[in-house]
Design a protein around this motif. Sequence first.
Motif, PDB file in Angstrom:
ATOM      1  N   UNK A 167      84.142  67.464 112.729  1.00 48.22           N
ATOM      2  CA  UNK A 167      83.298  68.542 112.223  1.00 48.22           C
ATOM      3  C   UNK A 167      83.247  69.638 113.280  1.00 48.22           C
ATOM      4  N   UNK A 168      83.407  70.873 112.853  1.00 51.38           N
ATOM      5  CA  UNK A 168      83.411  72.032 113.755  1.00 51.38           C
ATOM      6  C   UNK A 168      82.141  72.838 113.515  1.00 51.38           C
ATOM      7  N   UNK A 169      81.372  73.090 114.590  1.00 56.00           N
ATOM      8  CA  UNK A 169      80.152  73.883 114.482  1.00 56.00           C
ATOM      9  C   UNK A 169      80.225  75.035 115.483  1.00 56.00           C
ATOM     10  N   UNK A 180      90.711  79.743 110.523  1.00 53.70           N
ATOM     11  CA  UNK A 180      91.701  79.126 111.406  1.00 53.70           C
ATOM     12  C   UNK A 180      91.470  77.628 111.492  1.00 53.70           C
ATOM     13  N   UNK A 181      90.215  77.254 111.737  1.00 54.19           N
ATOM     14  CA  UNK A 181      89.879  75.832 111.873  1.00 54.19           C
ATOM     15  C   UNK A 181      90.099  75.097 110.554  1.00 54.19           C
ATOM     16  N   UNK A 182      89.717  75.726 109.447  1.00 56.47           N
ATOM     17  CA  UNK A 182      89.880  75.087 108.138  1.00 56.47           C
ATOM     18  C   UNK A 182      91.351  74.869 107.805  1.00 56.47           C
ATOM     19  N   UNK A 183      92.178  75.876 108.090  1.00 58.10           N
ATOM     20  CA  UNK A 183      93.601  75.769 107.787  1.00 58.10           C
ATOM     21  C   UNK A 183      94.312  74.772 108.701  1.00 58.10           C
ATOM     22  N   UNK A 184      94.055  74.897 110.007  1.00 61.81           N
ATOM     23  CA  UNK A 184      94.772  74.051 110.961  1.00 61.81           C
ATOM     24  C   UNK A 184      94.170  72.655 111.061  1.00 61.81           C
ATOM     25  N   UNK A 188      85.629  70.180 107.800  1.00 59.10           N
ATOM     26  CA  UNK A 188      84.507  71.049 107.414  1.00 59.10           C
ATOM     27  C   UNK A 188      84.010  71.870 108.598  1.00 59.10           C
ATOM     28  N   UNK A 189      83.464  73.028 108.260  1.00 62.73           N
ATOM     29  CA  UNK A 189      83.000  73.985 109.263  1.00 62.73           C
ATOM     30  C   UNK A 189      81.538  74.331 108.985  1.00 62.73           C
ATOM     31  N   UNK A 190      80.755  74.425 110.046  1.00 60.35           N
ATOM     32  CA  UNK A 190      79.372  74.871 109.930  1.00 60.35           C
ATOM     33  C   UNK A 190      79.036  75.793 111.075  1.00 60.35           C
ATOM     34  N   UNK A 242      83.860  87.013 103.795  1.00 59.64           N
ATOM     35  CA  UNK A 242      84.813  85.999 103.353  1.00 59.64           C
ATOM     36  C   UNK A 242      84.853  84.826 104.322  1.00 59.64           C
ATOM     37  N   UNK A 243      84.814  85.137 105.620  1.00 60.81           N
ATOM     38  CA  UNK A 243      84.842  84.063 106.618  1.00 60.81           C
ATOM     39  C   UNK A 243      83.591  83.194 106.537  1.00 60.81           C
ATOM     40  N   UNK A 244      82.427  83.814 106.373  1.00 56.77           N
ATOM     41  CA  UNK A 244      81.186  83.040 106.267  1.00 56.77           C
ATOM     42  C   UNK A 244      81.228  82.100 105.073  1.00 56.77           C
ATOM     43  N   UNK A 245      81.907  82.513 104.009  1.00 56.36           N
ATOM     44  CA  UNK A 245      81.954  81.699 102.803  1.00 56.36           C
ATOM     45  C   UNK A 245      82.847  80.486 102.941  1.00 56.36           C
ATOM     46  N   UNK A 246      83.584  80.381 104.027  1.00 51.15           N
ATOM     47  CA  UNK A 246      84.380  79.165 104.237  1.00 51.15           C
ATOM     48  C   UNK A 246      83.541  78.046 104.842  1.00 51.15           C
ATOM     49  N   UNK A 247      82.335  78.364 105.286  1.00 50.55           N
ATOM     50  CA  UNK A 247      81.481  77.358 105.915  1.00 50.55           C
ATOM     51  C   UNK A 247      80.889  76.415 104.874  1.00 50.55           C
ATOM     52  N   UNK A 248      80.659  75.177 105.273  1.00 52.39           N
ATOM     53  CA  UNK A 248      79.990  74.205 104.417  1.00 52.39           C
ATOM     54  C   UNK A 248      78.475  74.315 104.532  1.00 52.39           C
ATOM     55  N   UNK A 249      77.996  74.729 105.697  1.00 53.75           N
ATOM     56  CA  UNK A 249      76.560  74.926 105.889  1.00 53.75           C
ATOM     57  C   UNK A 249      76.345  75.990 106.966  1.00 53.75           C
TER      58      UNK A 249
END
Length: 515
Positions: A167-169, A180-184, A188-190, A242-249
């Motif tokens: 998990x990346x926060x 970048x984190x989501x693709x590579x 999940x990203x928060x 758009x970048x913020x919308x890739x976050x899970x929380x």
Amino acid sequence: MALSLWANLACAALVALSLTAIGILHWIRNYGRKLRVMNALRREELRTMLGRSNERTSIVGFFHPYCNAGGGGERVLWTAIASIQRAHPDVLSVVYSGDIDTTKGQILEKVKSRFNISLDDSRLHFVFLETRHLVEDSSWPRFTLLGQSLGSMWLSWEAMTKLIPDLYIDTMGYAFTFPVVTLLGGIPVGAYVHYPTISTDMLARVKSRIQWHTNANNISSSSILSQGKLLYYRVLMYYYALCLRTASFLMVNSTWTKNHIDSILRHSDLLLDIVHSVPPFLLIKLFSSNNAPKSARCVYPPCDTQEISSFVLTNRERVVLSIAQFRPEKDHAAQLHAFKGLLETNPQYNANGTDPVQLVMVGGSRNAEDAKRVVALRRLAQDLGIEQCVKFIVNASYPVVLDWLSRASVGLSTMQDEHFGINVVEFMAAGVIPVVHASAGPLLDIVVPFDGQLTGYHARTPSEFATELHTALSLPPDKEIAIRQRARTWAVQRFSEQEFEKGWNSSGWSTYLQK
């Protein structure tokens, strides 16, 4: 005939661009899969190094390139990790840091010294990043926000090549790292957001041509340059959303920040929406809109209210205390001008007056740019003729900060749109009467009435600050003690580390480790 030719050429160009974008995306995904295969070995090496090779552990990665800065954002980081270590013994924390000139031991020693937070080093690891200079404002004298955003993407790529967590926060506000984190990483990203990278306020200031530390005079005075910058900000805002919308929380630190982030999550731009309705831009929009949170959760940052709330409220020294990193947005120059105004209208507060008052400016200096600002502020104090009444304390240890909080009478914070203001909470818990800017966190969340009565004072201009400083310094003893006690009670009740941990643990971040 000519129109048909141009239409065919345009169509061919669009198809070529689309195929190129699809090819690049495919290559990135393949590259990410290779990274994840190699990452299994790195994760095992990490567990072995920490003495946990036989344990089933999850890894939470915190992206915080300036983890050794010693500010309020760093208190959030270390308190969150300490909370995880207490509540989740099966979780390892990894901090992606750009502090390559320090060691793990030195960082943990500073955490203990500055914040009085003890961490289990067997469940904490640092991944040091070599390219932090790419997010320094000094590296991008023009188009700074764009440069720093692109630099953060490169920095997150470096992070993923060294270790991919479960998990990346992000705890510093680098939303452009999310794709970048989501693709590579395929994880999940928060985020815990202290301050939006770009806000509607910034667009409004450019549109109305108001000079600001993010809108220089040569831009605000030119209609053409202002229109160009407005378009630049519109594009940046669009991609930020758009970048913020890739976050899970998403967690935020104040009502002001929540209002802005929620607004950005809903942000649309008709022109750019049209552009992103066709390939290859459609791919970007579709990718960035999945799993978008509807709104951010407000979790007030932790403040060390327990120890400082024991300070005696009486017999305080005639000290106006400022605690803030020496960054431009903190507007230390306004503090000096306000203090100059205070001394001019109240000569008894001068060094040779009957009731001398001292301005003590305590703050962290992160880099060469901050150090230059301190030099400039010292020079400004001399130019204003108040240097005898002003004391600078740079990169103070935690005990030194506590000492000044136990002695000071009034706390001063002049930053406009301060997202939260941990320093203001510390003032109040310590019994230091706050005089703060009438905006954002200090206005909406912190220096608010308690039991219907004042807990501090607000101002906007240096002259208003001078007036309110005098008000705070000239209170009758009974009213002075009463306001100190009210402010302390409110701060301890609302902004303790325990309240932060409740909010952090109930945010649902741990559920994403199971996915």
